[in-house]
Write an enzyme that holds these catalytic residues in place. Structure first.
Site, PDB file in Angstrom:
ATOM      1  N   SER A 129       0.833  -1.207   0.000  1.00 25.62           N
ATOM      2  CA  SER A 129       0.000   0.000   0.000  1.00 25.62           C
ATOM      3  C   SER A 129       0.863   1.251   0.000  1.00 25.62           C
ATOM      4  O   SER A 129       1.960   1.264   0.578  1.00 25.62           O
ATOM      5  CB  SER A 129      -0.873  -0.020   1.258  1.00 25.62           C
ATOM      6  OG  SER A 129      -1.447   1.247   1.487  1.00 25.62           O
ATOM      7  N   TYR A 153      -1.172  -1.032  10.995  1.00 25.88           N
ATOM      8  CA  TYR A 153      -1.577  -1.631   9.715  1.00 25.88           C
ATOM      9  C   TYR A 153      -0.527  -1.330   8.647  1.00 25.88           C
ATOM     10  O   TYR A 153      -0.047  -2.227   7.947  1.00 25.88           O
ATOM     11  CB  TYR A 153      -2.950  -1.094   9.284  1.00 25.88           C
ATOM     12  CG  TYR A 153      -3.205  -1.231   7.807  1.00 25.88           C
ATOM     13  CD1 TYR A 153      -3.501  -2.469   7.253  1.00 25.88           C
ATOM     14  CD2 TYR A 153      -3.101  -0.130   6.949  1.00 25.88           C
ATOM     15  CE1 TYR A 153      -3.697  -2.599   5.882  1.00 25.88           C
ATOM     16  CE2 TYR A 153      -3.286  -0.250   5.596  1.00 25.88           C
ATOM     17  CZ  TYR A 153      -3.585  -1.485   5.060  1.00 25.88           C
ATOM     18  OH  TYR A 153      -3.760  -1.614   3.709  1.00 25.88           O
ATOM     19  N   LYS A 157       2.392  -3.811   6.413  1.00 28.26           N
ATOM     20  CA  LYS A 157       2.660  -3.817   4.968  1.00 28.26           C
ATOM     21  C   LYS A 157       4.157  -3.607   4.730  1.00 28.26           C
ATOM     22  O   LYS A 157       4.781  -4.303   3.920  1.00 28.26           O
ATOM     23  CB  LYS A 157       1.866  -2.719   4.259  1.00 28.26           C
ATOM     24  CG  LYS A 157       0.364  -2.942   4.281  1.00 28.26           C
ATOM     25  CD  LYS A 157      -0.026  -4.110   3.402  1.00 28.26           C
ATOM     26  CE  LYS A 157      -1.513  -4.356   3.329  1.00 28.26           C
ATOM     27  NZ  LYS A 157      -1.851  -5.634   2.695  1.00 28.26           N
ATOM     28  N   ASN A 203     -13.408   4.058   4.528  1.00 28.94           N
ATOM     29  CA  ASN A 203     -12.857   4.745   3.358  1.00 28.94           C
ATOM     30  C   ASN A 203     -13.906   5.593   2.653  1.00 28.94           C
ATOM     31  O   ASN A 203     -15.111   5.384   2.794  1.00 28.94           O
ATOM     32  CB  ASN A 203     -12.236   3.726   2.397  1.00 28.94           C
ATOM     33  CG  ASN A 203     -11.092   2.967   3.052  1.00 28.94           C
ATOM     34  OD1 ASN A 203     -11.209   1.778   3.301  1.00 28.94           O
ATOM     35  ND2 ASN A 203     -10.022   3.642   3.376  1.00 28.94           N
TER      36      ASN A 203
HETATM   37  N1  UFG Z   1     -12.380  10.936   3.972  1.00 26.81           N
HETATM   38  C1  UFG Z   1     -13.414  11.734   4.409  1.00 26.81           C
HETATM   39  N2  UFG Z   1     -14.516  11.157   4.975  1.00 26.81           N
HETATM   40  C2  UFG Z   1     -14.630   9.805   5.137  1.00 26.81           C
HETATM   41  C3  UFG Z   1     -13.561   8.981   4.686  1.00 26.81           C
HETATM   42  C4  UFG Z   1     -12.453   9.587   4.117  1.00 26.81           C
HETATM   43  O1  UFG Z   1     -13.343  12.960   4.287  1.00 26.81           O
HETATM   44  O2  UFG Z   1     -15.634   9.338   5.677  1.00 26.81           O
HETATM   45  C5  UFG Z   1     -11.210  11.548   3.322  1.00 26.81           C
HETATM   46  C6  UFG Z   1      -9.897  11.307   4.028  1.00 26.81           C
HETATM   47  O3  UFG Z   1      -9.671  12.264   5.008  1.00 26.81           O
HETATM   48  C7  UFG Z   1      -8.900  11.353   2.856  1.00 26.81           C
HETATM   49  C8  UFG Z   1      -9.705  10.810   1.686  1.00 26.81           C
HETATM   50  O4  UFG Z   1     -11.080  10.947   2.044  1.00 26.81           O
HETATM   51  O5  UFG Z   1      -8.560  12.678   2.574  1.00 26.81           O
HETATM   52  C9  UFG Z   1      -9.435   9.344   1.387  1.00 26.81           C
HETATM   53  O6  UFG Z   1      -9.635   8.590   2.581  1.00 26.81           O
HETATM   54  P1  UFG Z   1      -9.734   6.996   2.573  1.00 26.81           P
HETATM   55  O7  UFG Z   1      -9.991   6.552   3.985  1.00 26.81           O
HETATM   56  O8  UFG Z   1     -10.658   6.556   1.516  1.00 26.81           O
HETATM   57  O9  UFG Z   1      -8.291   6.576   2.096  1.00 26.81           O
HETATM   58  P2  UFG Z   1      -6.868   6.847   2.765  1.00 26.81           P
HETATM   59  O10 UFG Z   1      -6.064   7.626   1.794  1.00 26.81           O
HETATM   60  O11 UFG Z   1      -6.936   7.267   4.165  1.00 26.81           O
HETATM   61  O12 UFG Z   1      -6.469   5.307   2.779  1.00 26.81           O
HETATM   62  C10 UFG Z   1      -5.320   4.792   2.292  1.00 26.81           C
HETATM   63  C11 UFG Z   1      -5.596   3.362   1.814  1.00 26.81           C
HETATM   64  C12 UFG Z   1      -5.982   2.509   2.974  1.00 26.81           C
HETATM   65  C13 UFG Z   1      -4.965   2.640   4.055  1.00 26.81           C
HETATM   66  C14 UFG Z   1      -4.776   4.073   4.448  1.00 26.81           C
HETATM   67  C15 UFG Z   1      -3.728   4.212   5.520  1.00 26.81           C
HETATM   68  O13 UFG Z   1      -6.657   3.359   0.858  1.00 26.81           O
HETATM   69  O14 UFG Z   1      -6.042   1.149   2.567  1.00 26.81           O
HETATM   70  O15 UFG Z   1      -4.389   4.813   3.334  1.00 26.81           O
HETATM   71  O16 UFG Z   1      -3.664   5.483   6.038  1.00 26.81           O
HETATM   72  F1  UFG Z   1      -5.368   1.957   5.140  1.00 26.81           F
END
Ligand code: UFG
Length: 344
Positions: A129, A153, A157, A203
């Site tokens: 990841s 987590y 990885k 997510n």
């Molecule tokens: N976000 C929101 N509201 C939500 C969910 C997410 O505003 O309910 C925002 C987050 O702050 C971020 C963006 O949407 O700016 C994406 O968030 P996600 O949770 O979809 O994805 P991340 O980039 O946090 O996740 C990635 C990988 C995960 C991993 C994570 C680790 O997709 O598998 O990084 O930090 F676990």
């Protein structure tokens, strides 16, 4: 592709799309899944879409009591290699239960490595990841970027990547690729398989989709005070079908290598979108309202990350092809046709 491939976690969100891609190229698959965060129905649908059968073994890759069975089944299958996707993936849960995350994620990887060794099939593609990068890199981030995962987590990885490299260094029969996924979203265009998170989605896309379909009242946008164009976080969203093609391309690359190797490769589009841009695109694709409110930042989130995906293009001749519009349309087709996911 006449390959015989073991796919751990093959019933999960990414695994199910990888299975469809490999089957459609003529591969034979042994899917190992314990259905902890996936559904047997996904396996039925994979077979329907691809019009081909898989061999299914319902076992827990991390359970020492299942190891003998797994090693035997893998040996009997006579694989050419394996794709390792089985594992736990919730960031918050990993902070609360780090020992379980280390045990399950690292134990599962070791079990597959041992089974592939026993089967004399030392080829592995590992589901890593972009979370291994942390926040100290300039965008777009390439594979030489500093690694600094911010939660257990992410560290599992990172440790598994290093473990695979140590193993490959010790025995040049091993050929390995650690695929660093950016943000996988979307679903197979048939609408038959897709992401079906347990409980409250962590997510962005599954949350937006559940708001669009009426399962949740509104989205919480985690912060609009980041130093980005509209203040919300920027990520590199990649269609899960493009990601699945990336696994097939990585396997082909490994099969062509004459000596051992272990490399890290980004899978992303190279383009970042903000949370509000993603919401607007999903709204257009679904023709549904997506109410949202701005709430404080989520702990551990970074402002912006997107990939330099040129290594995958150079080595695998692979690049992401699907647009944000297609990601939203396909994600919505899955969610609207299966409002409650894979229900019994
Ligand atoms: N976000 C929101 N509201 C939500 C969910 C997410 O505003 O309910 C925002 C987050 O702050 C971020 C963006 O949407 O700016 C994406 O968030 P996600 O949770 O979809 O994805 P991340 O980039 O946090 O996740 C990635 C990988 C995960 C991993 C994570 C680790 O997709 O598998 O990084 O930090 F676990």
């Amino acid at each position: 592709m006449s390959d015989r491939i073991v796919v751990t976690g093959g019933a999960g969100y990414i695994g199910s799309h990888v299975c469809v891609e490999l089957l459609s190229r003529g591969a034979s698959l042994l899917v190992i899944d314990n259905f902890a965060n996936s559904h047997p129905e996904a396996v039925t649908r994979i077979q329907e879409i691809a019009n081909a059968d898989v061999v299914l073994l319902e076992r827990d890759m991390a359970d020492p009591a299942h190891k003998t069975d797994i090693v035997k089944a893998v040996k009997d299958f006579r694989p050419d290699g394996g794709i390792h996707l089985a594992g736990l993936k919730a960031v918050g849960e990993s902070v609360a239960e780090p020992a379980r995350y280390y045990s399950v994620n690292i134990g599962s990887a070791l079990t597959l490595i041992e089974a592939l060794e026993a089967a004399n099939a030392r080829t592995i593609v590992f589901s890593s990841s972009a979370t291994v990068y942390g926040e100290d890199n300039a965008n777009p981030v390439d594979e030489a970027g500093a690694t600094a995962p911010t939660n257990p987590y992410g560290r599992t990885k990172y440790f598994i990547e290093d473990m695979i490299k140590d193993i490959a260094r010790s025995d040049d029969k091993w050929r390995a690729v650690n695929l660093r996924y950016f943000n996988p979203v979307g679903a197979h265009p048939s609408g038959k398989i897709g992401e079906d998170p347990n409980g409250l989605p962590n997510n962005l896309f599954p949350f937006i989709a559940q708001v669009a379909v009426g399962r949740r009242e509104k989205l919480s946008v985690f912060g609009n005070d980041y130093p980005t164009s509209d203040g919300t976080g920027i990520r590199d969203y990649i269609h899960v079908s493009d990601l699945a093609r990336g696994h097939a391309a990585a396997l082909s690359y490994l099969h062509q290598q004459e000596t051992g190797c272990a490399i890290d490769v980004n899978l992303g589009t190279g383009v970042g979108y903000s949370v509000l841009e993603a919401v607007a695109a999903f709204k257009r694709a679904s023709n549904r309202d997506i109410p949202y409110e701005i709430v404080p930042r989520r702990d551990g989130d970074i402002a912006e990350i997107y990939a330099n995906a040129s290594l995958a293009q150079k080595l695998f001749n692979w690049r992401a092809e699907k647009s944000l519009k297609e990601m939203c349309a396909d994600h919505w087709r899955w969610q609207s046709q299966n409002p409650d996911g894979y229900t019994d």
